[in-house]
Design a protein around this motif. Structure first.
Motif, PDB file in Angstrom:
ATOM      1  N   ARG A  22      51.425  49.494  32.437  1.00 34.99           N
ATOM      2  CA  ARG A  22      51.261  50.605  31.781  1.00 34.99           C
ATOM      3  C   ARG A  22      52.257  52.220  32.619  1.00 34.99           C
ATOM      4  N   VAL A  23      51.489  51.491  33.953  1.00 38.49           N
ATOM      5  CA  VAL A  23      52.107  52.759  34.918  1.00 38.49           C
ATOM      6  C   VAL A  23      53.694  53.081  34.956  1.00 38.49           C
ATOM      7  N   LEU A  24      54.699  51.250  34.895  1.00 37.05           N
ATOM      8  CA  LEU A  24      55.628  51.564  35.154  1.00 37.05           C
ATOM      9  C   LEU A  24      55.962  51.634  33.305  1.00 37.05           C
ATOM     10  N   GLU A  25      55.153  51.151  32.205  1.00 41.50           N
ATOM     11  CA  GLU A  25      56.064  51.345  31.668  1.00 41.50           C
ATOM     12  C   GLU A  25      56.934  52.846  30.960  1.00 41.50           C
ATOM     13  N   PRO A  26      56.443  52.970  31.740  1.00 42.86           N
ATOM     14  CA  PRO A  26      57.798  54.993  31.356  1.00 42.86           C
ATOM     15  C   PRO A  26      59.055  54.546  32.157  1.00 42.86           C
ATOM     16  N   SER A  27      58.894  54.307  32.739  1.00 42.09           N
ATOM     17  CA  SER A  27      59.761  53.336  33.745  1.00 42.09           C
ATOM     18  C   SER A  27      60.831  52.857  33.501  1.00 42.09           C
ATOM     19  N   ARG A  28      60.658  52.262  32.835  1.00 38.37           N
ATOM     20  CA  ARG A  28      61.413  51.349  31.730  1.00 38.37           C
ATOM     21  C   ARG A  28      62.181  51.373  30.699  1.00 38.37           C
ATOM     22  N   TYR A  29      63.454  50.916  30.722  1.00 38.83           N
ATOM     23  CA  TYR A  29      64.604  51.207  28.918  1.00 38.83           C
ATOM     24  C   TYR A  29      65.030  50.366  28.771  1.00 38.83           C
ATOM     25  N   ASP A  30      65.254  49.558  27.650  1.00 35.09           N
ATOM     26  CA  ASP A  30      65.656  48.543  27.343  1.00 35.09           C
ATOM     27  C   ASP A  30      65.518  46.956  28.689  1.00 35.09           C
ATOM     28  N   GLY A  31      64.183  47.177  28.854  1.00 36.87           N
ATOM     29  CA  GLY A  31      64.191  45.904  29.987  1.00 36.87           C
ATOM     30  C   GLY A  31      64.699  46.005  31.319  1.00 36.87           C
ATOM     31  N   LYS A  32      65.216  47.311  31.412  1.00 37.07           N
ATOM     32  CA  LYS A  32      65.732  47.381  32.888  1.00 37.07           C
ATOM     33  C   LYS A  32      64.461  48.507  33.554  1.00 37.07           C
ATOM     34  N   LEU A  33      64.242  48.445  34.667  1.00 39.87           N
ATOM     35  CA  LEU A  33      63.965  49.546  35.237  1.00 39.87           C
ATOM     36  C   LEU A  33      64.517  50.794  36.257  1.00 39.87           C
ATOM     37  N   TYR A  34      63.936  51.628  35.514  1.00 37.11           N
ATOM     38  CA  TYR A  34      65.004  53.055  35.887  1.00 37.11           C
ATOM     39  C   TYR A  34      64.048  53.867  37.011  1.00 37.11           C
ATOM     40  N   ALA A  35      63.099  53.539  37.526  1.00 35.81           N
ATOM     41  CA  ALA A  35      62.616  54.930  38.109  1.00 35.81           C
ATOM     42  C   ALA A  35      61.160  54.274  38.690  1.00 35.81           C
ATOM     43  N   LEU A  36      60.418  54.589  39.596  1.00 35.53           N
ATOM     44  CA  LEU A  36      59.429  54.195  40.076  1.00 35.53           C
ATOM     45  C   LEU A  36      58.362  55.657  40.410  1.00 35.53           C
ATOM     46  N   PRO A  37      57.173  54.928  39.841  1.00 37.15           N
ATOM     47  CA  PRO A  37      56.464  57.120  39.535  1.00 37.15           C
ATOM     48  C   PRO A  37      56.540  57.371  40.561  1.00 37.15           C
ATOM     49  N   MET A  38      56.006  58.540  40.877  1.00 33.59           N
ATOM     50  CA  MET A  38      55.539  59.141  42.109  1.00 33.59           C
ATOM     51  C   MET A  38      54.051  60.000  42.240  1.00 33.59           C
ATOM     52  N   VAL A  39      53.723  60.548  41.209  1.00 33.11           N
ATOM     53  CA  VAL A  39      52.449  61.159  41.079  1.00 33.11           C
ATOM     54  C   VAL A  39      52.087  60.748  39.850  1.00 33.11           C
ATOM     55  N   LEU A  40      51.152  60.644  39.110  1.00 35.65           N
ATOM     56  CA  LEU A  40      50.516  60.184  37.879  1.00 35.65           C
ATOM     57  C   LEU A  40      49.403  61.610  37.125  1.00 35.65           C
ATOM     58  N   ASP A  41      49.604  61.783  36.393  1.00 36.38           N
ATOM     59  CA  ASP A  41      49.124  62.955  36.145  1.00 36.38           C
ATOM     60  C   ASP A  41      48.224  62.587  33.998  1.00 36.38           C
ATOM     61  N   SER A  88      46.803  65.039  42.481  1.00 37.35           N
ATOM     62  CA  SER A  88      47.149  63.757  41.057  1.00 37.35           C
ATOM     63  C   SER A  88      46.977  62.491  41.658  1.00 37.35           C
ATOM     64  N   VAL A  89      47.394  61.442  40.768  1.00 38.25           N
ATOM     65  CA  VAL A  89      47.129  59.800  40.689  1.00 38.25           C
ATOM     66  C   VAL A  89      48.055  59.405  41.427  1.00 38.25           C
ATOM     67  N   PRO A  90      47.904  58.670  42.419  1.00 30.83           N
ATOM     68  CA  PRO A  90      48.689  57.975  43.512  1.00 30.83           C
ATOM     69  C   PRO A  90      48.530  56.371  42.153  1.00 30.83           C
ATOM     70  N   GLY A  91      50.139  55.849  41.659  1.00 31.64           N
ATOM     71  CA  GLY A  91      50.318  55.458  40.480  1.00 31.64           C
ATOM     72  C   GLY A  91      50.352  53.859  41.051  1.00 31.64           C
ATOM     73  N   VAL A  92      49.533  53.206  42.566  1.00 34.69           N
ATOM     74  CA  VAL A  92      49.684  51.718  43.144  1.00 34.69           C
ATOM     75  C   VAL A  92      48.247  51.693  43.105  1.00 34.69           C
ATOM     76  N   GLN A  93      47.709  50.920  41.873  1.00 30.64           N
ATOM     77  CA  GLN A  93      46.149  50.144  42.790  1.00 30.64           C
ATOM     78  C   GLN A  93      46.299  49.831  44.129  1.00 30.64           C
ATOM     79  N   ASP A  94      46.917  49.768  45.133  1.00 29.23           N
ATOM     80  CA  ASP A  94      46.544  49.480  46.116  1.00 29.23           C
ATOM     81  C   ASP A  94      45.744  50.534  47.056  1.00 29.23           C
ATOM     82  N   LEU A  95      46.191  51.434  46.484  1.00 24.77           N
ATOM     83  CA  LEU A  95      45.310  52.778  46.958  1.00 24.77           C
ATOM     84  C   LEU A  95      44.073  53.358  46.311  1.00 24.77           C
ATOM     85  N   ARG A  96      43.962  52.379  45.480  1.00 26.67           N
ATOM     86  CA  ARG A  96      41.812  52.999  45.230  1.00 26.67           C
ATOM     87  C   ARG A  96      41.189  53.063  46.135  1.00 26.67           C
ATOM     88  N   THR A  97      41.433  52.592  47.243  1.00 29.81           N
ATOM     89  CA  THR A  97      40.599  52.341  48.493  1.00 29.81           C
ATOM     90  C   THR A  97      40.792  54.088  49.153  1.00 29.81           C
TER      91      THR A  97
END
Lengths: 293, 428, 313
Positions: B134-153, B351-360
């Motif tokens: 779900r985190v990368l969903e808004p970064s994609r368009y037309d099957g390609k990755l266009y951006a990386l998440p920095m911070v999430l809210d 804000s929320v850091p969008g990488v699961q590794d950072l949960r700890t």
């Protein structure tokens, strides 16, 4: 009418006048005073519910901390340079234009005047993109060739900050109105004395409309000092950023440092108030007409 | 002076006026490949580090670390505020001066990718760290990755545990029927029948984002996969809006009952028992009303009806398709997307850091709302999904508001919004 | 314009009938006029003329900034006709202007007259009334938002003191516009007062001395002397205030965001949204042209009706 009664009426009139003016003034300064008081509050006081007018603890240190947050000396200097240049250029160029439109008849002057009034009617947000593009494609500047391609034009330079806002149609219009009703006899007499048109404008007519000059100077300086969007758009380097853009370091999307923001804003506003206090001294009844007698 | 083919061509056809009318150099960009040498001076436009602490972080820590890894790259930062980001980007784009690296909001990627302003990123960047899909969903368009998440809210429901206990309520509502019921129980009025506390305050966040959260919790969608069809005008979308009208009718919410700028929120003031909120409220609680956190009086949960859902917004970092130093720009994008950059950036904004590794990480463990959000990232949904989003997003609040203030029914408002959206999509 | 022309005509008794020396003088005057107006005209041609031409051209295109403009004929204007929100904005802007401009002008003139006297503390009052003009928008916004707060705000506290039940000001479709108008008036007074004050300073004192000798009351002096003499200033204040009110943006941006349900949205706010949030530059230009045309019409109408700014002396 006996003199005693007149003076009593005069006195009640005065008291009523003072009361009215005091009431109006209070309504006008509330946000300003609120800003002053907020600038010396602690975060706890700012968050108090219901809002408290006076701080429980006077945090004057806010000013020191706020000033430390960004290079405000540079920002203030930049703003001052821009505001002062705008004021000088605008007063000079707009007053000449206003004078010519009011006093010197030439073909098309009526249309030119209408053009200046029309120029006021285009909203900022319509002008801003084309203006930006003119700055960016300015030929032979900032690495641009003669067609305006290849470089960045006036972007991130003093030119972009100063030139586009140097003359305002508002001021041309205002000057014209003030020159309009000066007695024509003065002008004629000066002409008979062999004074040039420029001399008549500079030496005879202009001293009569000093209040207009003060007004335009105050408004230009204040408007230019408070400008935010244009300087933000055309600059990139921190060394060219202005005070209003600098103040935004206290406002981020998720969090606003109110005390610092208000401290910084106070420091940016007080010079304008002082300037007005000084400028308004020249608004004295009879001052303007002194030259005629 | 360098005469490129384009500049000569431009000289033939276009003068300054043409330039001013927008026939700028931004057209006809070839998609620069990022396989050249990692060097050159690149520009970064960011609305993220605009605060004083942000500047310190970016210039004092992040960029020096980047420079150490990429000694031949110089980064020139152009700071802007979120409020003026659009103006800044619009003018840069029109002037053909798109920054090499740019940070954009969720929902901006499809329109910008559609117009080929952004360059696609290598797909393996999506697998570099543990991202929820779900985190990368808004970064994609037309099957390609266009951006990386920095911070999430994210948008979650916060509530007052003390007020719940007072009313004898044990658990947060599981669906909207319960939400309505609890809101009624929690609302309070004075003698004259005027509300003094609302049971539920959905209006302290933007109405658009609030309705979207409800739409998603009702298992609804904004658009179809292709971004061509409006999907929100079914019953699920109408019910989402109707719920706001219902709680107002119940006298357990009020449109004028919302938090205003510069003041503590209704929840902090005890003027609402439940409130729709951004996870950044945690920072505000810590600064303004730390006693509420200390005494454990504030909790949060994920809104749920048919499904649990939270709205995910945020800022992504992307590379311009017209960058002259594509490799350097891509290196910066990759660097900004690492947990080392994301964590301090999220921390300085709450804000929320969008990488699961950072949960700890300590930051996430200490911030209750951020932890809740990161734990539930699989329930995150994002707005957008159509290239006409920029236009549609502006219509949502003003159109739905007509129903909330009682000028129209929920169905009428949604239908109107659907019509406006279809028009916008047809203009593409 | 007219007044100057009349006076010059009286002095020169018509250019064609003038003797050769006078004609040379007139030519010199014309040349001087052109030279003096040239820098300002040049500046306006570049920084306002080109943007206006650009706006006209772009209004016939679809331009999203990301791709070059595409000619679409009158489509933007057709869309405008069916744009209910923009129609609402035109109506709102007109209402706002109709109420703010005359009220603010009246109050400003009254204050200027009061402050145009030898009054102790005059400087303080003048500055206080001008202060909204320099107070940061954010401070203005926060204070007014608090004043209008339906529960803890000042406005409703006063109303409840008078035994009235205040509305939810900014959240009410009926009361948001009046609330915005009050802020508009509050903010507009300072500038208008300043211009009136400057104009009052420039009035010839001899006329007042003569009037006093004639025994005219202050009241009559105001209506038969001051008001007519202030006509150029009033014309200026009126025209610029109407233009300013038609372009008002800040009040709405900070107080209501155009809501609730578009009840306070204004034309410039819609233009801003189309251009910079929706990336519809062409459409925004078409909207701007409507605003421009409306203002031009109003200004010309005003000149027709009032005879412009001819000062009667």
């Amino acid at each position: 009418m006996p003199p005693v009664e007149t003076s009593a009426r005069f006195r009640t009139g005065r008291i009523a006048l003072y009361l009215t003016l005091t009431a109006i003034s209070l309504v006008m300064i509330v946000p300003f005073v609120w800003m002053l008081l907020t600038s010396v509050k602690t975060p706890g006081d700012i968050a108090a519910v219901p809002p408290r007018l006076f701080p429980t603890e006077w945090a004057f240190g806010n000013y020191v901390d706020a000033l430390r947050a960004a290079p405000f000396a540079t920002y203030a200097r930049n703003s001052f340079v821009i505001a002062a240049s705008h004021t000088v250029l605008n007063v000079l160029i707009a007053s000449m234009a206003g004078y010519a439109l009011a006093r010197l008849r030439f073909r098309g002057s009526s249309l030119i005047f209408l053009g200046f009034v029309g120029a006021l009617m285009i909203p900022t947000y319509t002008k801003i993109l084309p203006e930006f593009l003119i700055v960016r494609f300015m030929p032979l500047f900032g690495g641009n060739d003669i067609t305006g391609q290849g470089g960045t034009g006036w972007l991130d330079t003093w030119w972009a900050l100063i030139i586009p806002g140097a003359v305002s149609p508002f001021s041309v219009f205002l000057f014209r109105q003030f020159y309009l009703d000066l007695p024509v006899e003065l002008e004629e007499a000066a002409r008979l004395d062999g004074l040039s048109e420029l001399g008549i404008y500079a030496r005879i007519m202009t001293p009569l409309v000093k209040p207009a000059f003060i007004t335009v100077a105050l408004l230009t300086f204040e408007g230019s000092w408070n400008n935010f969007l244009w300087p933000l758009l055309v600059t990139k380097s921190d060394s060219l950023r202005v005070i209003q853009v600098g103040l935004s370091v206290f406002r981020t999307e998720n969090d606003t440092q109110w005390a610092f923001l208000m401290a910084g804003t106070t420091l940016a506003t007080v010079p304008m108030v002082v300037l007005f206090l000084i400028g308004q001294r020249y608004f004295v009844q009879g001052f303007a007409t002194a030259g005629i007698k | 002076m360098e005469y490129t083919r384009r500049s000569v061509l431009t000289a033939l056809g276009l003068g300054a006026v043409a330039a001013a009318t927008g026939c700028s150099a931004s057209s006809g960009n070839s998609q620069a490949a990022a396989d050249g040498p990692v060097e050159g001076e690149i520009s970064l436009l960011t609305p993220l580090f605009e605060g004083s602490t942000g500047k310190d972080l970016l210039e004092g820590k992040l960029l020096p670390a980047f420079k150490q890894k990429n000694p031949n790259v110089t980064v020139k930062v152009d700071y802007t505020t979120y409020a003026a980001l659009n103006e800044k980007i619009t003018t840069s784009l029109a002037g053909g001066l798109m920054p090499d690296v740019v940070m954009l909001g969720v929902g901006w990627i499809p329109p910008f990718a559609h117009k080929k302003v952004l360059a696609p990123l290598p797909d393996d960047l999506a697998k570099r760290y543990e991202y929820e899909d779900r985190v990368l969903e808004p970064s994609r368009y037309d099957g390609k990755l266009y951006a990386l998440p920095m911070v999430l809210d994210t948008r979650i429901v916060t509530y007052r545990k003390d007020l719940f206990a007072e009313a004898g309520i044990k658990a947060p509502p599981k669906d909207w029927a319960e939400l309505r019921e609890l809101s009624k129980e929690l609302a309070r009025s004075d003698g004259s029948g005027k509300l003094t506390r609302v049971g539920f305050d959905p209006f302290s966040i933007d109405l658009r984002q609030c309705w979207e959260t409800f739409l998603f919790a009702n298992d609804g969608n904004l658009f179809d996969e292709s971004g061509q069809q409006v999907k929100f005008n079914d019953d699920r979308g109408v019910e989402a809006l109707q719920l706001f009208l219902d709680v107002i009718k119940d006298k357990s919410a009020d449109y004028s009952f919302k938090s205003s700028a510069g003041q503590p929120t209704t929840l902090q003031q005890g003027r609402s028992a439940m409130m729709m909120s951004n996870n950044s409220l945690w920072v505000q609680l810590k600064q303004q009303t730390p006693e509420l956190l200390k005494e454990d009086k504030v909790g949060a949960f994920i809104l749920a009806n048919k499904v649990p859902a939270m709205l995910q917004g945020g800022t992504m970092v992307a590379r311009s398709a017209s960058s002259k130093h594509a490799a350097a720009a891509q290196a910066l994008v990759e660097f900004m997307g690492t947990p080392e950059s994301i964590l301090p950036t999220a921390q300085q904004r709450g804000s929320v850091p969008g990488v699961q590794d950072l949960r700890t990480s300590d930051y996430v463990k200490e911030n209750g709302f951020v932890k809740l959000a990161l734990d539930n990232m699989s329930k995150a949904r994002s707005e957008g999904g159509t290239a006409a989003w920029m236009e549609i997003r502006e219509k949502i609040k003003t159109t739905l508001e007509t129903a909330v203030v009682g000028k129209r029914t929920a169905r009428e408002a949604i239908d109107e919004l659907a019509n406006l959206s279809k028009e916008a999509i047809s203009r593409l | 314009m007219v007044s100057t022309r009349d006076r010059v005509r009286a002095a020169a008794s018509g250019p064609s009938a003038a003797p050769p020396r006078r004609r040379g003088l007139l030519r010199a005057r014309r040349r001087a006029g052109l030279l003096m107006v040239a820098p300002a005209v040049l500046h306006a041609l570049i920084w306002i003329g080109i943007p206006l031409v650009a706006a006209i051209v772009l209004s016939f295109t679809s331009y999203d900034v990301l791709t070059p403009p595409r000619f679409i004929g009158l489509e933007n204007f057709r869309d405008l006709l069916s744009d209910n929100v923009f129609r609402r904005a035109v109506l709102n802007t007109s209402i706002y202007t109709f109420f703010t401009v005359p009220v603010a002008m009246g109050i400003a003139l009254l204050i200027a007259l009061m402050l145009n006297t030898q009054l102790a503390g005059r400087a303080i009052f003048r500055t206080a009334i001008f202060i909204p003009q320099v107070t940061a928008t954010i401070a203005v916004a926060l204070v007014w938002l608090w004043i209008y707060d339906p529960r803890s705000g000042l406005a409703n506290a006063i109303l409840s003191f008078l035994g009235l039940d205040g509305p939810a000001w900014l959240s009410s479709t009926d009361w948001a516009m009046p609330a915005v108008i009050v802020v508009g008036i509050w903010q507009g007074i300072g500038l208008k007062m300043l211009i009136y004050l400057a104009a009052l300073q420039s009035l010839p004192t001899e006329l007042y001395e003569a009037a006093s000798v004639d025994g005219a009351s202050k009241f009559r002096q105001f209506f038969s002397l001051t008001l007519p003499l202030l006509r150029p200033a009033t014309f200026f204040v009126f025209v610029t205030s109407v233009i300013g009110a038609f372009q008002s943006f800040d009040q709405v941006y900070i107080l209501t965001d155009g809501g609730p349900a578009n009840s306070t949205t204004m034309m410039t706010y819609e233009i801003y949204k189309s251009a910079f949030r929706e990336f519809r530059m062409g459409y925004a230009c078409a909207q701007s042209l409507v605003l421009f045309a409306l203002l031009l019409f109003l200004t010309l109408l005003n000149r027709r009706i009032t005879g412009g700014d001819r000062a009667t002396r």
